[in-house]
Design a protein around this motif. Structure first.
Motif, short mmCIF file in Angstrom:
data_model
loop_
_atom_site.label_atom_id
_atom_site.label_comp_id
_atom_site.label_asym_id
_atom_site.label_seq_id
_atom_site.Cartn_x
_atom_site.Cartn_y
_atom_site.Cartn_z
N PHE A 170 0.83 -1.20 0.00
CA PHE A 170 0.00 0.00 0.00
C PHE A 170 0.87 1.26 0.00
N ASP A 176 0.60 5.26 1.02
CA ASP A 176 -0.16 6.31 1.71
C ASP A 176 0.49 7.66 1.40
N THR A 203 -0.21 11.43 5.23
CA THR A 203 -0.19 11.01 6.62
C THR A 203 0.77 11.91 7.40
N GLN A 236 0.98 -2.57 8.82
CA GLN A 236 -0.36 -2.27 8.31
C GLN A 236 -0.47 -2.50 6.81
N THR A 276 1.51 -1.01 4.55
CA THR A 276 2.06 0.13 3.81
C THR A 276 3.53 -0.12 3.52
N TRP A 297 5.28 5.66 1.46
CA TRP A 297 4.47 6.76 2.01
C TRP A 297 5.17 8.09 1.79
N VAL A 311 -6.49 7.50 1.51
CA VAL A 311 -5.42 8.01 2.36
C VAL A 311 -5.85 7.86 3.82
N THR A 312 -4.88 7.94 4.72
CA THR A 312 -5.22 7.86 6.13
C THR A 312 -5.37 9.24 6.77
N THR A 346 -5.39 3.50 9.73
CA THR A 346 -4.25 2.86 9.05
C THR A 346 -4.72 2.38 7.69
N THR A 347 -3.78 2.08 6.81
CA THR A 347 -4.16 1.60 5.48
C THR A 347 -4.87 0.26 5.56
N ALA A 377 -8.31 1.00 6.48
CA ALA A 377 -8.97 1.67 5.36
C ALA A 377 -9.46 0.65 4.34
N LEU A 403 -5.37 1.92 -3.08
CA LEU A 403 -4.28 1.94 -2.11
C LEU A 403 -2.92 1.68 -2.75
#
Length: 385
Positions: free
Chosen positions: A54, A56, A59, A85, A87, A90, A271-272, A313-314, A317, A336
């Motif tokens: 993922f 993100d 954040t 999570q 991710t 990012w 997105v978170t 968190t992703t 999400a 994502l």
């Protein structure tokens, strides 16, 4: 170092297929039947689904670390939590701050790059401001908002060595629309948000190159049948990518479905907008210069109760998207992965599972829980059995 991944269902061409993966020197080297290869390591996926890691793009932190005040080790702490999570990439979102503190955040990002990493990759910087509209500031400190200052932005980009990749601006701020082509010439993708801009002003920003919409529907003038405003403009345009925060607080599930139906699955980015409280209990935290109180997982400014980011968190999400929309996992994964990578301009190396791309992978069980994460071919997280 060669690694074989077998007994998995791999997300490829927007569907899951029974494929094996051969990883070499941090990249995906082959897909298909790879068991004839001599390998240093074999990972038996035990029937799990493997998706691209993922990404993100918005954040502000997690696990007690706020991006604006982070040091290099703090960034690494976020990276390791994010890997748990799912991710793998990012952007650190720097909330509008003083020039001194913004420069500090950029320098700490560069210091992080010197560390030995064992988590998600921090691939650049997102500046959320400072060229934003006071009336839609949300959690932005109003006294630090500025009129367009391209000399300052260029200084930020030079200090970041070209790795400010994304910026949020408000189209109605005097002069900013005309500066969008210049901002993009610096290598920075432009999103519009924190805005009460009229429809025509927002449309001009899009024509001048703005390609993203920051946390669509939040800190943004809403659609009216006679005055479509900025929200109408970003929903209408076929090219604009709309960020959405799927925590069940920022957007009603029906609104999430509405945005996806209008934009299509290829123009929505989950997105978170997480803050340092993500991964931690309720309590008192910081978001840039702001004091934030988190109650029942809901982050709000201590001063006036304005919502201030999230604790999302992703991984959560993704689960929320499945719950809110009723769509399949295969349909939702691009929000994502592929979509954020395309928006930020790094899809050549991340965002999908293809030979030649970084071996950034997330293993999901039957409940879509993250059970293993690989970043550049290295296992950075494995769920305890």
């Amino acid at each position: 170092m060669k690694t074989l991944i077998k007994n998995v269902s791999v997300y490829h061409n927007h569907r899951f297929e029974p494929l094996e993966l051969l990883l070499e020197n941090g990249k995906i080297s082959r897909m298909g039947d790879c068991q004839g290869e001599a390998c240093d390591e074999v990972i038996d996926g035990e029937g799990k689904r493997v998706a691209p890691g993922f990404f993100d793009i918005h954040t502000h932190g997690a696990v007690g670390v706020d991006v604006n005040g982070a040091d290099a080790e703090g960034f690494e702490k976020i990276c390791r939590f994010f890997a748990s999570q799912g991710t793998t990439s990012w952007l650190c979102s720097v909330l509008t701050d003083t020039e001194e503190h913004t420069m500090h955040a950029i320098r700490m990002y560069k210091e992080w790059k010197k560390l030995k990493h064992r988590g998600a990759e921090l691939v650049g910087i997102h500046l959320e401001g400072p060229f934003l509209c006071p009336a839609y500031k949300g959690a932005m400190p109003e006294h630090l908002l500025k009129k367009p200052d391209m000399k300052l932005l260029k200084a930020y980009q030079e200090e970041a060595e070209g790795e400010v990749r994304y910026i949020t601006v408000s189209p109605e701020v005097e002069g900013i629309v005309d500066f969008i082509p210049y901002i993009k010439s610096l290598g920075i993708q432009v999103a519009i948000g924190h805005s009460g801009a009229g429809y025509e002003t927002a449309r001009k920003a899009i024509r001048n190159g703005a390609l993203g919409a920051t946390h669509t529907g939040n800190a943004m003038k809403l659609l009216h049948q006679h005055f479509p405003a900025i929200w109408g403009a970003v929903l209408e345009d076929d090219d604009v990518y709309c960020e959405i925060i799927c925590d069940g607080r920022h957007l009603h599930p029906g609104t999430v479905r509405f945005i996806i139906k209008i934009k299509g699955l290829n123009r929505v980015v989950a997105v978170t907008d997480s803050i340092m409280a993500a991964g931690l209990p309720d309590g008192s935290y910081k978001l840039g210069v702001n004091d934030v109180v988190v109650v029942d997982g809901d982050a709000k400014l201590a001063s006036d109760g304005t919502r201030a980011g999230s604790t999302l968190t992703t991984g959560m999400a993704l689960k929320n998207l499945l719950k809110f929309t009723g769509r399949s996992l295969a349909e939702l994964i691009p929000m994502l992965t592929e979509n954020p990578a395309r928006l930020i301009g790094v899809y050549d190396r991340v965002g999908s599972i293809e030979p030649g791309k970084d071996a950034d992978l997330v293993f999901l069980d039957e409940d879509c829980q993250v059970v293993r994460t690989l970043v550049k071919g290295k296992v950075c997280y494995t769920k305890d059995r």
